[in-house]
Structures are given as structure tokens and as C-alpha cells.
Design an enzyme around this catalytic site. Structure first.
Site, mmCIF file in Angstrom:
data_model
loop_
_atom_site.group_PDB
_atom_site.id
_atom_site.type_symbol
_atom_site.label_atom_id
_atom_site.label_comp_id
_atom_site.label_asym_id
_atom_site.label_seq_id
_atom_site.Cartn_x
_atom_site.Cartn_y
_atom_site.Cartn_z
ATOM 1 N N ARG A 15 -15.301 -32.075 -32.355
ATOM 2 C CA ARG A 15 -16.252 -31.036 -32.001
ATOM 3 C C ARG A 15 -17.164 -30.763 -33.200
ATOM 4 O O ARG A 15 -16.678 -30.611 -34.310
ATOM 5 C CB ARG A 15 -15.498 -29.765 -31.600
ATOM 6 C CG ARG A 15 -15.069 -29.785 -30.158
ATOM 7 C CD ARG A 15 -14.172 -28.646 -29.793
ATOM 8 N NE ARG A 15 -14.547 -27.348 -30.364
ATOM 9 C CZ ARG A 15 -13.894 -26.231 -30.083
ATOM 10 N NH1 ARG A 15 -12.867 -26.247 -29.264
ATOM 11 N NH2 ARG A 15 -14.267 -25.094 -30.630
ATOM 12 N N ARG A 42 -8.785 -32.719 -35.515
ATOM 13 C CA ARG A 42 -8.757 -32.512 -34.067
ATOM 14 C C ARG A 42 -9.783 -33.381 -33.339
ATOM 15 O O ARG A 42 -10.919 -33.510 -33.756
ATOM 16 C CB ARG A 42 -9.043 -31.039 -33.783
ATOM 17 C CG ARG A 42 -9.221 -30.749 -32.309
ATOM 18 C CD ARG A 42 -8.981 -29.332 -32.008
ATOM 19 N NE ARG A 42 -10.189 -28.525 -32.117
ATOM 20 C CZ ARG A 42 -10.254 -27.266 -31.701
ATOM 21 N NH1 ARG A 42 -9.182 -26.678 -31.205
ATOM 22 N NH2 ARG A 42 -11.357 -26.589 -31.818
ATOM 23 N N ARG A 90 -13.440 -11.843 -26.696
ATOM 24 C CA ARG A 90 -13.491 -12.103 -28.131
ATOM 25 C C ARG A 90 -14.042 -10.933 -28.914
ATOM 26 O O ARG A 90 -14.123 -10.991 -30.142
ATOM 27 C CB ARG A 90 -14.423 -13.293 -28.372
ATOM 28 C CG ARG A 90 -13.736 -14.604 -28.662
ATOM 29 C CD ARG A 90 -14.830 -15.645 -28.810
ATOM 30 N NE ARG A 90 -14.444 -16.737 -29.629
ATOM 31 C CZ ARG A 90 -13.822 -17.829 -29.185
ATOM 32 N NH1 ARG A 90 -13.477 -17.921 -27.931
ATOM 33 N NH2 ARG A 90 -13.556 -18.806 -30.010
ATOM 34 N N ARG A 136 -16.180 -19.524 -38.333
ATOM 35 C CA ARG A 136 -15.484 -19.075 -37.121
ATOM 36 C C ARG A 136 -14.297 -18.184 -37.488
ATOM 37 O O ARG A 136 -14.001 -17.212 -36.788
ATOM 38 C CB ARG A 136 -15.032 -20.283 -36.291
ATOM 39 C CG ARG A 136 -16.201 -20.929 -35.537
ATOM 40 C CD ARG A 136 -15.929 -22.376 -35.162
ATOM 41 N NE ARG A 136 -14.829 -22.569 -34.250
ATOM 42 C CZ ARG A 136 -14.146 -23.704 -34.134
ATOM 43 N NH1 ARG A 136 -14.461 -24.749 -34.884
ATOM 44 N NH2 ARG A 136 -13.166 -23.800 -33.277
HETATM 45 P P1 ADP Z 1 -12.016 -21.791 -30.743
HETATM 46 O O1 ADP Z 1 -11.103 -20.735 -30.232
HETATM 47 O O2 ADP Z 1 -11.305 -22.952 -31.311
HETATM 48 O O3 ADP Z 1 -13.094 -21.252 -31.641
HETATM 49 P P2 ADP Z 1 -13.404 -22.069 -28.161
HETATM 50 O O4 ADP Z 1 -13.470 -23.349 -27.418
HETATM 51 O O5 ADP Z 1 -12.677 -20.924 -27.523
HETATM 52 O O6 ADP Z 1 -12.792 -22.459 -29.548
HETATM 53 O O7 ADP Z 1 -14.888 -21.563 -28.499
HETATM 54 C C1 ADP Z 1 -15.848 -22.375 -29.124
HETATM 55 C C2 ADP Z 1 -17.131 -21.593 -29.361
HETATM 56 O O8 ADP Z 1 -17.697 -21.185 -28.099
HETATM 57 C C3 ADP Z 1 -17.002 -20.311 -30.161
HETATM 58 O O9 ADP Z 1 -17.022 -20.538 -31.568
HETATM 59 C C4 ADP Z 1 -18.222 -19.530 -29.684
HETATM 60 O O10 ADP Z 1 -19.406 -20.010 -30.295
HETATM 61 C C5 ADP Z 1 -18.291 -19.884 -28.209
HETATM 62 N N1 ADP Z 1 -17.525 -18.947 -27.384
HETATM 63 C C6 ADP Z 1 -16.396 -19.234 -26.668
HETATM 64 N N2 ADP Z 1 -15.933 -18.139 -26.035
HETATM 65 C C7 ADP Z 1 -16.780 -17.131 -26.359
HETATM 66 C C8 ADP Z 1 -16.836 -15.750 -26.056
HETATM 67 N N3 ADP Z 1 -15.905 -15.150 -25.287
HETATM 68 N N4 ADP Z 1 -17.855 -15.004 -26.573
HETATM 69 C C9 ADP Z 1 -18.787 -15.557 -27.351
HETATM 70 N N5 ADP Z 1 -18.801 -16.866 -27.698
HETATM 71 C C10 ADP Z 1 -17.804 -17.651 -27.219
#
Ligand code: ADP
Length: 209
Positions: A154, A128, A89, A165
Site C-alpha cells: 500500500r 505488508r 475513527r 498515520r
Molecule cells: P489502517 O487502519 O491500517 O490505517 P485502513 O485501511 O483502515 O488502514 O485505512 C486506510 C486509510 O483510509 C486511512 O489512513 C485514511 O486515510 C482512510 N480512512 C479509512 N477509514 C477512514 C475513516 N473512518 N475516516 C477517515 N479516513 C478513513
């Protein structure tokens, strides 16, 4: 060398839904950092307690914590090939991932960016619901259509958190398209329409290589 695929895209683009379908169809191991983090929160582990307030505010968990989770997951997965959803990310996570993949004899990732506008994201996420066992479920259902389990919204899908986000996606994650694009590793698909339609677009892109 087994292959690896990364699904990239804003929150609500359908990464989790598409990853589950694609992993099953292509025989890849699916690793979702969002799911790993939510499981840690549900289990009440020290890591879960630490990351809970961060995730609920829509912020990113620190790189080291996520790298550790992904590294552990790769100790048990990835031999058949790997499908990552939610990781990397940030550009720094992409560099860490490159090392993790090389160390495990996995190819550098083919990155599929699922594109969706901010307005579509906000509209989708407000309806969702998720089953803890089965993942995202269609909006409007009273219970999980697969296992009958309870559905929950969520906490980070509240509109103000979704906006945060999206802001973080634009500033920290979107630059990854440049990173992977310049290496010839990026493909883009339109994320609008039904899950089946998006899945067929992804299949086409993968067939083209
Ligand atoms: P979305 O893509 O819908 O935001 P995710 O389930 O991938 O949902 O992620 C939810 C949350 O988990 C993110 O907003 C972040 O807080 C955390 N998160 C997930 N993956 C990462 C990552 N690779 N690095 C940092 N935080 C993460």
C-alpha cells in the site's frame, strides 16, 4: 435487533485480518472503510480521485464522505449483524455511527481495541502486502496464497506515512477508547503474536460479552 461490533486499533494492528476471520465465524457483514475507499480509488470514481491524495499522505478523509460510504454500505449489509473495521475513527464519526445504527435497528457497538506498540506497527507494515481481491496477505509471499493474484504494497505503508498515520491515530482515534469505555462498550485485546493467537483472544472477549 442485530448486534454490531467495531474493531479499533492503530494501523497494522490486524483489524482487516481479524475482521475477515471474525465476520465469517460469527456470520456478520464486514464493512471496512479503508477497503471501500481503496476500491473507489481503484475504480477511478470521482470520490476515489478526490480521496487518493489524502490517503496517500496518511490523513483522514472528511467525516461526511466516510459517513456517506458507510450509510450506503449499510443499505446492503448489516441485517445479520455488522462488523466495522476502520470506522469510526473520530469522536464525531462515533456520534454519526450511533445514529446510523439506531436508524437500522442495530445495537450500539461492542468495541474491541486491538493494542500494538508503535515499533511493532512500523516493523509489521514495512513488510505488508495486499491482494486487491482478498485483502491482507502474509509477508514474504510472491503472490496471493488464495487466488494467485498480484500483491502490492500500500502506498500509505511507506515509513514516513505510517508515522503520520500513527500520529493521527494517537490524536484523533485513541480518544474513542474514552468515549466507548465510559459507556461500558470497550474491550481490549493484545494484538501481538500470530493472527490465530489474536483471533483466539478476540473470541474469548466476545464469549465474556
Ligand atoms: P489502517 O487502519 O491500517 O490505517 P485502513 O485501511 O483502515 O488502514 O485505512 C486506510 C486509510 O483510509 C486511512 O489512513 C485514511 O486515510 C482512510 N480512512 C479509512 N477509514 C477512514 C475513516 N473512518 N475516516 C477517515 N479516513 C478513513
Amino acid at each position: 435487533m442485530a448486534r454490531s461490533i467495531v474493531l479499533l486499533g492503530p494501523p497494522g494492528a490486524g483489524k482487516g485480518t481479524q475482521a475477515a476471520v471474525l465476520a465469517r465465524a460469527a456470520g456478520l457483514d464486514h464493512v471496512s472503510t479503508g477497503d471501500l475507499l481503496r476500491r473507489a480509488i481503484a475504480a477511478g470514481s470521482p470520490l476515489g480521485q478526490r480521496v487518493k491524495p489524502i490517503i496517500e499522505r496518511g490523513l483522514l478523509v472528511d467525516d461526511d464522505t466516510v459517513a456517506e460510504l458507510v450509510g450506503e454500505a449499510l443499505d446492503h449489509a448489516g441485517e445479520r449483524g455488522l462488523l466495522l473495521d476502520g470506522y469510526p475513527r473520530t469522536t464525531s464519526q462515533a456520534k454519526t455511527l450511533a445514529g446510523l445504527l439506531t436508524g437500522r435497528d442495530l445495537s450500539q457497538p461492542l468495541v474491541i481495541e486491538i493494542q500494538l506498540t508503535d515499533d511493532e506497527v512500523v516493523q509489521r507494515l514495512s513488510g505488508r502486502r495486499t491482494c486487491l481481491a482478498c485483502g491482507p496477505r502474509p509477508a514474504g509471499e510472491p503472490a496471493c496464497c488464495r487466488c494467485g493474484g498480484e500483491l502490492t504494497a500500500r502506498p500509505d505503508d511507506a515509513e514516513n506515512v505510517v508515522r503520520e498515520r500513527l500520529r493521527i491515530y494517537a490524536t484523533q482515534t485513541a480518544p474513542l477508547t474514552e468515549h466507548y469505555g465510559s459507556r461500558g462498550l470497550l474491550r481490549t485485546v493484545d494484538g501481538s503474536g500470530s493472527p490465530e493467537l489474536v483471533a483466539s483472544r478476540i473470541r474469548e472477549v466476545l464469549e465474556r460479552g
